[in-house]
Design a protein around this motif. Structure first.
Motif, PDB file in Angstrom:
ATOM      1  N   ARG A 157       0.852  -1.187   0.000  1.00 53.77           N
ATOM      2  CA  ARG A 157       0.000   0.000   0.000  1.00 53.77           C
ATOM      3  C   ARG A 157       0.887   1.237   0.000  1.00 53.77           C
ATOM      4  O   ARG A 157       1.455   1.601   1.023  1.00 53.77           O
ATOM      5  N   GLU A 158       0.969   1.865  -1.167  1.00 59.34           N
ATOM      6  CA  GLU A 158       1.869   2.994  -1.326  1.00 59.34           C
ATOM      7  C   GLU A 158       1.496   4.163  -0.422  1.00 59.34           C
ATOM      8  O   GLU A 158       2.356   4.950  -0.022  1.00 59.34           O
ATOM      9  N   TRP A 159       0.205   4.278  -0.088  1.00 60.01           N
ATOM     10  CA  TRP A 159      -0.217   5.428   0.709  1.00 60.01           C
ATOM     11  C   TRP A 159       0.420   5.420   2.096  1.00 60.01           C
ATOM     12  O   TRP A 159       0.600   6.496   2.698  1.00 60.01           O
ATOM     13  N   ILE A 160       0.784   4.241   2.612  1.00 55.34           N
ATOM     14  CA  ILE A 160       1.388   4.176   3.945  1.00 55.34           C
ATOM     15  C   ILE A 160       2.739   4.885   3.941  1.00 55.34           C
ATOM     16  O   ILE A 160       3.043   5.693   4.826  1.00 55.34           O
ATOM     17  N   LEU A 184       6.344 -12.070   8.531  1.00 54.13           N
ATOM     18  CA  LEU A 184       6.371 -10.633   8.787  1.00 54.13           C
ATOM     19  C   LEU A 184       6.880  -9.848   7.584  1.00 54.13           C
ATOM     20  O   LEU A 184       6.439  -8.728   7.331  1.00 54.13           O
ATOM     21  N   ALA A 185       7.793 -10.440   6.841  1.00 54.36           N
ATOM     22  CA  ALA A 185       8.360  -9.743   5.683  1.00 54.36           C
ATOM     23  C   ALA A 185       7.315  -9.498   4.600  1.00 54.36           C
ATOM     24  O   ALA A 185       7.512  -8.636   3.738  1.00 54.36           O
ATOM     25  N   SER A 186       6.196 -10.242   4.649  1.00 53.43           N
ATOM     26  CA  SER A 186       5.156 -10.077   3.631  1.00 53.43           C
ATOM     27  C   SER A 186       4.187  -8.943   3.951  1.00 53.43           C
ATOM     28  O   SER A 186       3.337  -8.602   3.124  1.00 53.43           O
ATOM     29  N   LEU A 187       4.296  -8.366   5.152  1.00 55.30           N
ATOM     30  CA  LEU A 187       3.385  -7.293   5.553  1.00 55.30           C
ATOM     31  C   LEU A 187       3.905  -5.961   5.017  1.00 55.30           C
ATOM     32  O   LEU A 187       4.704  -5.282   5.661  1.00 55.30           O
ATOM     33  N   GLY A 188       3.466  -5.600   3.834  1.00 57.22           N
ATOM     34  CA  GLY A 188       3.903  -4.351   3.234  1.00 57.22           C
ATOM     35  C   GLY A 188       3.486  -3.160   4.065  1.00 57.22           C
ATOM     36  O   GLY A 188       2.315  -3.036   4.445  1.00 57.22           O
ATOM     37  N   GLY A 189       4.417  -2.278   4.359  1.00 62.22           N
ATOM     38  CA  GLY A 189       4.132  -1.095   5.159  1.00 62.22           C
ATOM     39  C   GLY A 189       4.563  -1.218   6.603  1.00 62.22           C
ATOM     40  O   GLY A 189       4.604  -0.221   7.326  1.00 62.22           O
TER      41      GLY A 189
END
Length: 358
Positions: A157-160, A184-189
Motif C-alpha cells: 500500500r503505497e499510501w502508507i 512478517l516480511a510479507s506485511l507491506g508497510g
C-alpha cells in the motif's frame, strides 16, 4: 471533549487520524443459544444493524474526540446511504475523501454471537478503481497526526509510505493470515509503522513463539512499539526505543458481542499516544474502551464515548469492593473526565434500517 487540547498547536494538521478501507453493512444477531445447525432454523433474541468494516475504527476514533478522516467507497444503494449518514451526520467523521460508486452494491456481513464467540458470513465485491483525482483536489492521504493501516500479507500500500513521509505516525493493525505463511516480511508497510498491534494468536504465529510476551519482544525488533492484546489476560507492550515494558490486566465484563473490540482497542491506544500519555495509561485506556464496547451489540455503534467512560469510572470509584490498586491504574482519568460533554445517549445499533420520521 478534545483529548488533544493540551498538545494542539497553530501549525498542526486539522486531521488527527486518517484511515482507508471498506465499509460493510453489519447485521448482528445476538442471544443465540448455540451455533447455527445445518437444516434447522435458529431464532435470535436480539438484532442490530450498523456500519461495519473500517467504520468500526472510524467511529471509535471519532467518539474519543479525534478528528477522523475516512477515505472509502460507498455503494449508491440504501445500505450505502445509511452507512454514509451514520458516519458523517451521526459521528462527525470527515468523508470528503470518500466516494459514491454508481451501480456498486454495499458489502454486507451477518454476524452471529453466541457463547462469547461469533460467526460471520460476508458478501461483497471489490469496488472499481478510482479515477485519478483532478488537479486541485484535496491530497490523499491528507496531512494527519496519525494513520491507522490494516496490513495484509503480500499487499503493498503505497499510501502508507506517503503518509509516513509526510510526518504521520502509522499504527499497524492486522488480521488473520489465511495463507498460513505468517511471514512478517510479507506485511507491506510494516517498516513505516511506529506501532504494531496484533492479538496474541497472530503475534505468536508471526514470531514462531509460544508466549504473547515473548512475541511482543520479538516484534519489538522490527517496530519501535509492539502491543499484543491477550483477550481476558489484558495487553502487553514493549517500547524498543526506551526498553520500557507495560502490562495491564483486562476488565472483567459480561460480553454480549465482541465485534469490533479490537478496533476500539486500537482507537483508544492511538488517542492516548497522540495525547502523550505514558505507555501503561495508553494500554489501560485502550483495554477499558474495548471492554465497554463488548457489552453492547454492533461493531461501530457499540464504541464508547467519554460519557460512558465517565459513567464507568464513577461506578467503580463508588463501589466498596474495588481494589485500590485497580483504581490507581485508572487515575489518569481524573484530570480528563470533568470536561466530558458528549450528548447522551450515544447512537446504538438499531434492529432495522431507515425508520420513517413521524
Amino acid at each position: 471533549m478534545d483529548p488533544l487540547a493540551g498538545v494542539r498547536g497553530p501549525d498542526d494538521p486539522y486531521c488527527d487520524v486518517y484511515l482507508t478501507g471498506t465499509v460493510f453493512l453489519d447485521v448482528i444477531f445476538t442471544g443465540l443459544d448455540h451455533a447455527p445447525v445445518r437444516g434447522t432454523e435458529s431464532w435470535a433474541r436480539g438484532m442490530g444493524s450498523s456500519p461495519g468494516g473500517i467504520a468500526n475504527m472510524a467511529t471509535a476514533l471519532a467518539r474519543l474526540g479525534l478528528r477522523t478522516s475516512l477515505a472509502a467507497p460507498f455503494g449508491d444503494d440504501m445500505y450505502g446511504d445509511y452507512c454514509r449518514d451514520a458516519l458523517a451526520r451521526g459521528e462527525g467523521v470527515d468523508l470528503s475523501l470518500s466516494r459514491t460508486v454508481p451501480g456498486w452494491h454495499s458489502p454486507v456481513t451477518v454476524s452471529m454471537a453466541y457463547e462469547g464467540e461469533r460467526t460471520m458470513v460476508s458478501h461483497g465485491h471489490d469496488a472499481p478503481p478510482e479515477d485519478p483525482a483532478p488537479e486541485g483536489d484535496r491530497v490523499c492521504p491528507p496531512p494527519a497526526r496519525a494513520c491507522v493501516a490494516a496490513l495484509e500479507p503480500g499487499e503493498e500500500r503505497e499510501w502508507i509510505a506517503t503518509a509516513a513521509g509526510r510526518g504521520s505516525r502509522v499504527f499497524g493493525d492486522v488480521g488473520w493470515d489465511e495463507s498460513g505463511r505468517w511471514d512478517l516480511a510479507s506485511l507491506g508497510g510494516l517498516e513505516h509503522c511506529e506501532a504494531f498491534l496484533p492479538n496474541a494468536a497472530e503475534a505468536m504465529r508471526y514470531t514462531r513463539t509460544d508466549c504473547p510476551r515473548a512475541a511482543a519482544h520479538r516484534l519489538a525488533e522490527r517496530v519501535p512499539l509492539a502491543v499484543v492484546t491477550m483477550g481476558a489476560d489484558g495487553a502487553y507492550a514493549v517500547d524498543a526505543r526506551t526498553g520500557e515494558t507495560a502490562e495491564v490486566p483486562a476488565i472483567e465484563v459480561a460480553a454480549l458481542d465482541t465485534t469490533g473490540a479490537g478496533d476500539v482497542f486500537v482507537a483508544g491506544f492511538v488517542m492516548g499516544t497522540l495525547a502523550g500519555w505514558p505507555l501503561a495509561d495508553r494500554l489501560a485506556c485502550a483495554g477499558l474502551t474495548a471492554a465497554l464496547s463488548v457489552q453492547e451489540f454492533g461493531g461501530s455503534l457499540s464504541a464508547p464515548g467519554w460519557v460512558e467512560v465517565a459513567a464507568w469510572y464513577r461506578h467503580v470509584r463508588s463501589s466498596a469492593d474495588q481494589d485500590p490498586a485497580a483504581l490507581r491504574r485508572y487515575g489518569f482519568l481524573d484530570a480528563l473526565l470533568p470536561g466530558c460533554a458528549r450528548p447522551w445517549p450515544l447512537r446504538r445499533a438499531a434492529p432495522t434500517i431507515g425508520f420513517r420520521a413521524p
